[in-house]
Design a protein around this motif. Structure first.
Motif, PDB file in Angstrom:
ATOM      1  N   LYS A  34      18.184  -2.974  -8.421  1.00 44.54           N
ATOM      2  CA  LYS A  34      16.814  -3.348  -8.071  1.00 44.54           C
ATOM      3  C   LYS A  34      15.994  -2.166  -7.537  1.00 44.54           C
ATOM      4  O   LYS A  34      14.824  -2.341  -7.176  1.00 44.54           O
ATOM      5  N   ASP A  35      16.596  -1.002  -7.477  1.00 43.39           N
ATOM      6  CA  ASP A  35      15.933   0.179  -6.911  1.00 43.39           C
ATOM      7  C   ASP A  35      14.576   0.429  -7.549  1.00 43.39           C
ATOM      8  O   ASP A  35      14.439   0.447  -8.777  1.00 43.39           O
ATOM      9  N   GLN A  36      13.543   0.629  -6.717  1.00 45.62           N
ATOM     10  CA  GLN A  36      12.175   0.868  -7.195  1.00 45.62           C
ATOM     11  C   GLN A  36      11.633   2.233  -6.770  1.00 45.62           C
ATOM     12  O   GLN A  36      10.437   2.484  -6.882  1.00 45.62           O
ATOM     13  N   SER A  37      12.514   3.119  -6.315  1.00 45.66           N
ATOM     14  CA  SER A  37      12.064   4.430  -5.851  1.00 45.66           C
ATOM     15  C   SER A  37      11.375   5.222  -6.967  1.00 45.66           C
ATOM     16  O   SER A  37      10.512   6.063  -6.691  1.00 45.66           O
ATOM     17  N   TYR A  38      11.752   4.968  -8.218  1.00 44.18           N
ATOM     18  CA  TYR A  38      11.150   5.650  -9.368  1.00 44.18           C
ATOM     19  C   TYR A  38       9.623   5.516  -9.366  1.00 44.18           C
ATOM     20  O   TYR A  38       8.899   6.445  -9.736  1.00 44.18           O
ATOM     21  N   PHE A  39       9.122   4.356  -8.953  1.00 42.23           N
ATOM     22  CA  PHE A  39       7.687   4.081  -8.989  1.00 42.23           C
ATOM     23  C   PHE A  39       6.934   4.665  -7.792  1.00 42.23           C
ATOM     24  O   PHE A  39       5.701   4.589  -7.741  1.00 42.23           O
ATOM     25  N   LEU A  40       7.646   5.246  -6.827  1.00 45.57           N
ATOM     26  CA  LEU A  40       7.034   5.627  -5.552  1.00 45.57           C
ATOM     27  C   LEU A  40       6.926   7.132  -5.337  1.00 45.57           C
ATOM     28  O   LEU A  40       6.611   7.580  -4.243  1.00 45.57           O
ATOM     29  N   TYR A  41       7.160   7.926  -6.384  1.00 44.94           N
ATOM     30  CA  TYR A  41       7.226   9.381  -6.212  1.00 44.94           C
ATOM     31  C   TYR A  41       5.887  10.000  -5.825  1.00 44.94           C
ATOM     32  O   TYR A  41       5.838  11.158  -5.401  1.00 44.94           O
ATOM     33  N   ARG A  42       4.798   9.281  -5.960  1.00 41.94           N
ATOM     34  CA  ARG A  42       3.484   9.829  -5.601  1.00 41.94           C
ATOM     35  C   ARG A  42       3.156   9.701  -4.116  1.00 41.94           C
ATOM     36  O   ARG A  42       2.122  10.177  -3.659  1.00 41.94           O
ATOM     37  N   LEU A  43       4.025   9.067  -3.358  1.00 42.00           N
ATOM     38  CA  LEU A  43       3.777   8.934  -1.926  1.00 42.00           C
ATOM     39  C   LEU A  43       3.901  10.292  -1.232  1.00 42.00           C
ATOM     40  O   LEU A  43       4.622  11.173  -1.695  1.00 42.00           O
TER      41      LEU A  43
ATOM     42  N   LEU B  71      17.749  14.105 -24.101  1.00 39.00           N
ATOM     43  CA  LEU B  71      17.178  12.819 -23.726  1.00 39.00           C
ATOM     44  C   LEU B  71      16.507  12.189 -24.942  1.00 39.00           C
ATOM     45  O   LEU B  71      15.831  12.875 -25.717  1.00 39.00           O
ATOM     46  N   ARG B  72      16.632  10.879 -25.072  1.00 41.75           N
ATOM     47  CA  ARG B  72      16.039  10.169 -26.193  1.00 41.75           C
ATOM     48  C   ARG B  72      14.619   9.706 -25.868  1.00 41.75           C
ATOM     49  O   ARG B  72      14.345   9.192 -24.795  1.00 41.75           O
ATOM     50  N   ALA B  73      13.731   9.905 -26.831  1.00 40.70           N
ATOM     51  CA  ALA B  73      12.364   9.369 -26.769  1.00 40.70           C
ATOM     52  C   ALA B  73      11.633   9.759 -25.482  1.00 40.70           C
ATOM     53  O   ALA B  73      11.135   8.901 -24.750  1.00 40.70           O
ATOM     54  N   VAL B  74      11.571  11.040 -25.189  1.00 40.42           N
ATOM     55  CA  VAL B  74      10.754  11.525 -24.076  1.00 40.42           C
ATOM     56  C   VAL B  74       9.292  11.277 -24.457  1.00 40.42           C
ATOM     57  O   VAL B  74       8.818  11.783 -25.467  1.00 40.42           O
ATOM     58  N   THR B  75       8.590  10.491 -23.664  1.00 40.76           N
ATOM     59  CA  THR B  75       7.308   9.920 -24.088  1.00 40.76           C
ATOM     60  C   THR B  75       6.154  10.389 -23.211  1.00 40.76           C
ATOM     61  O   THR B  75       6.170  10.195 -21.985  1.00 40.76           O
ATOM     62  N   ALA B  76       5.145  10.983 -23.834  1.00 40.99           N
ATOM     63  CA  ALA B  76       3.950  11.443 -23.115  1.00 40.99           C
ATOM     64  C   ALA B  76       3.252  10.262 -22.443  1.00 40.99           C
ATOM     65  O   ALA B  76       3.031   9.213 -23.049  1.00 40.99           O
ATOM     66  N   GLY B  77       2.918  10.447 -21.163  1.00 42.80           N
ATOM     67  CA  GLY B  77       2.264   9.400 -20.389  1.00 42.80           C
ATOM     68  C   GLY B  77       3.197   8.712 -19.416  1.00 42.80           C
ATOM     69  O   GLY B  77       2.754   8.140 -18.418  1.00 42.80           O
ATOM     70  N   GLN B  78       4.493   8.763 -19.704  1.00 39.43           N
ATOM     71  CA  GLN B  78       5.476   8.180 -18.803  1.00 39.43           C
ATOM     72  C   GLN B  78       5.767   9.137 -17.636  1.00 39.43           C
ATOM     73  O   GLN B  78       5.359  10.294 -17.659  1.00 39.43           O
ATOM     74  N   SER B  79       6.498   8.656 -16.648  1.00 38.78           N
ATOM     75  CA  SER B  79       6.789   9.456 -15.461  1.00 38.78           C
ATOM     76  C   SER B  79       8.170  10.087 -15.531  1.00 38.78           C
ATOM     77  O   SER B  79       9.134   9.429 -15.920  1.00 38.78           O
ATOM     78  N   ALA B  80       8.241  11.353 -15.150  1.00 37.16           N
ATOM     79  CA  ALA B  80       9.521  12.037 -14.946  1.00 37.16           C
ATOM     80  C   ALA B  80       9.695  12.196 -13.442  1.00 37.16           C
ATOM     81  O   ALA B  80       8.857  12.823 -12.781  1.00 37.16           O
ATOM     82  N   VAL B  81      10.752  11.618 -12.892  1.00 35.17           N
ATOM     83  CA  VAL B  81      10.969  11.627 -11.448  1.00 35.17           C
ATOM     84  C   VAL B  81      12.242  12.402 -11.145  1.00 35.17           C
ATOM     85  O   VAL B  81      13.267  12.226 -11.813  1.00 35.17           O
ATOM     86  N   PHE B  82      12.173  13.265 -10.130  1.00 35.10           N
ATOM     87  CA  PHE B  82      13.259  14.187  -9.812  1.00 35.10           C
ATOM     88  C   PHE B  82      14.026  13.716  -8.574  1.00 35.10           C
ATOM     89  O   PHE B  82      13.423  13.384  -7.553  1.00 35.10           O
ATOM     90  N   TYR B  83      15.337  13.726  -8.690  1.00 34.45           N
ATOM     91  CA  TYR B  83      16.222  13.272  -7.620  1.00 34.45           C
ATOM     92  C   TYR B  83      17.217  14.364  -7.235  1.00 34.45           C
ATOM     93  O   TYR B  83      17.685  15.118  -8.086  1.00 34.45           O
ATOM     94  N   LYS B  84      17.535  14.423  -5.956  1.00 36.39           N
ATOM     95  CA  LYS B  84      18.631  15.238  -5.430  1.00 36.39           C
ATOM     96  C   LYS B  84      19.561  14.272  -4.722  1.00 36.39           C
ATOM     97  O   LYS B  84      19.295  13.844  -3.596  1.00 36.39           O
ATOM     98  N   GLY B  85      20.649  13.877  -5.396  1.00 34.63           N
ATOM     99  CA  GLY B  85      21.476  12.809  -4.854  1.00 34.63           C
ATOM    100  C   GLY B  85      20.681  11.514  -4.870  1.00 34.63           C
ATOM    101  O   GLY B  85      20.150  11.106  -5.900  1.00 34.63           O
TER     102      GLY B  85
END
Length: 366
Positions: free
Chosen positions: A163-172, A342-356
């Motif tokens: 259920k993790d939603q951190s992907y959507f919150l990278y702009r904070l 990576l498959r289907a890297v799509t312009a307009g979508q978000s790339a989010v970076f994680y360390k652990g």
């Protein structure tokens, strides 16, 4: 620091975003139990929200908390729906949840927080926030100026990874995280449902859908209603016209279904030529993979990160994170080179970076 608690909770006033669903209702109930002075807030974003509107009133009454209802339909159309339609018209595949979280949900709740002199904002997101001394973490993560500030906030993935939603919150930002509480960050979804049942909270049973303002998740009908598009040629890898498309907004990279080409194939969408109104397809799925792409409109949650950086990148919600080297390119854009294709890297979508488990930041794929 536990992401659900701040100091002196019994003297803190907190604004809780209510949606009518189980997550936000349980979040409000947990905070009240911890001693916060809870105020419920519900923003009406689009027309078909009468049912949640009714439900949040029942939740607020059950919890014995005041409720503020705000009509934000005009603002939502301007900041989210118009962005969504403009992106599709430009041949991109937008990520409205990322924009909505930063530009609508948190921005509007922060405004309301100030109006009612609350101390914090809380939501039912599955994510965590911790407060970290910079003396250790800035050096470890390759930050500059490790002596300042004395502490900083980290955005972490939720304990419940499904259920993790951190992907959507990278702009904070750091300023945002200092005023946000995620009460559900360390809970499993099954535990949240159990608590709601135990507390007899009157919540909606249905889960939120992928794009909340698109009725029945029927994207084709929605785009067809609001966008003017024209048919054009479908072009294969050799440059041959092999069919006609219905309009470029109705296709995204990697798509297979809906490409109406008879007799040959199967085909996958590999690209778009906006100027010529052409849909580029391939009959070789290996052509959909890449190890290098650009990212723009970048936000780092902690501003002192030094590039190049080794981290993991996630290019769509709940997709697997892949090890990558992230370097600075021209005009502030990032060059991302992944260890595996990576498959289907799509312009307009978000790339989010994680360390652990930590969200470092992210941006929009170009």
């Amino acid at each position: 620091m536990n992401s659900t608690k701040k100091n002196n909770t019994r003297h803190n006033k907190i604004l809780v975003a209510l949606s009518g669903g189980v997550d936000s209702a349980v979040a409000a109930a947990l905070l009240k139990k911890q001693g916060y002075e809870v105020i419920g807030a519900y923003f009406r974003f689009f027309e078909s929200t009468w049912k949640p509107n009714f439900q949040v009133k029942k939740i607020a009454k059950k919890l014995g908390i005041p409720l503020k209802i705000v009509d934000a339909r005009k603002e939502f159309k301007k900041r989210v729906i118009d962005y969504f339609l403009d992106a599709y018209e430009a041949g991109l595949t937008p990520n409205p949840c990322v924009v909505c979280n930063k530009e609508m949900k948190f921005r509007l709740h922060f405004d309301l927080m100030k109006k009612y002199e609350a101390d914090y904002v809380a939501t039912g997101h599955y994510a965590r926030i911790t407060k970290q001394s910079s003396a250790f973490s800035f050096r470890k993560l390759n930050f500059r100026n490790s002596s300042k500030p004395s502490f900083f906030y980290k955005l972490l993935e939720a304990t419940d990874k499904t259920k993790d939603q951190s992907y959507f919150l990278y702009r904070l930002s750091q300023k945002d995280l200092a005023k946000i509480i995620f009460p559900l960050g360390e809970y499993q979804k099954s535990d949240v449902k159990r608590l709601a049942k135990k507390m007899k909270l009157p919540t909606l049973e249905s889960e939120s859908q992928d794009i909340c303002f698109v009725a029945r998740n029927d994207l084709y009908t929605y785009l067809n209603k609001y966008l003017k598009s024209s048919r054009g040629n479908v072009i294969d890898a050799s440059g041959n016209a092999v069919g006609l498309h219905r309009g470029l907004p109705f296709y995204t990279i990697g798509q297979r279904k809906g490409i109406e080409i008879g007799g040959t194939g199967p085909y996958w969408v590999a690209g778009k030529n906006i100027r010529k109104n052409e849909l580029i397809v391939t009959d070789n799925p290996k052509n959909l993979f890449t190890k290098k792409f650009l990212v723009g409109k970048v936000n780092w949650i902690n501003k002192g990160i030094k590039l190049p950086l080794q981290a993991k990148v996630q290019i769509r919600y709940q997709s697997k994170r892949i090890s990558a080297r992230i370097a600075l390119g021209k005009s502030g854009k990032l060059i991302v080179e992944t260890k595996k294709p990576l498959r289907a890297v799509t312009a307009g979508q978000s790339a989010v970076f994680y360390k652990g488990k930590e969200v470092l930041g992210g941006g929009t794929i170009i």
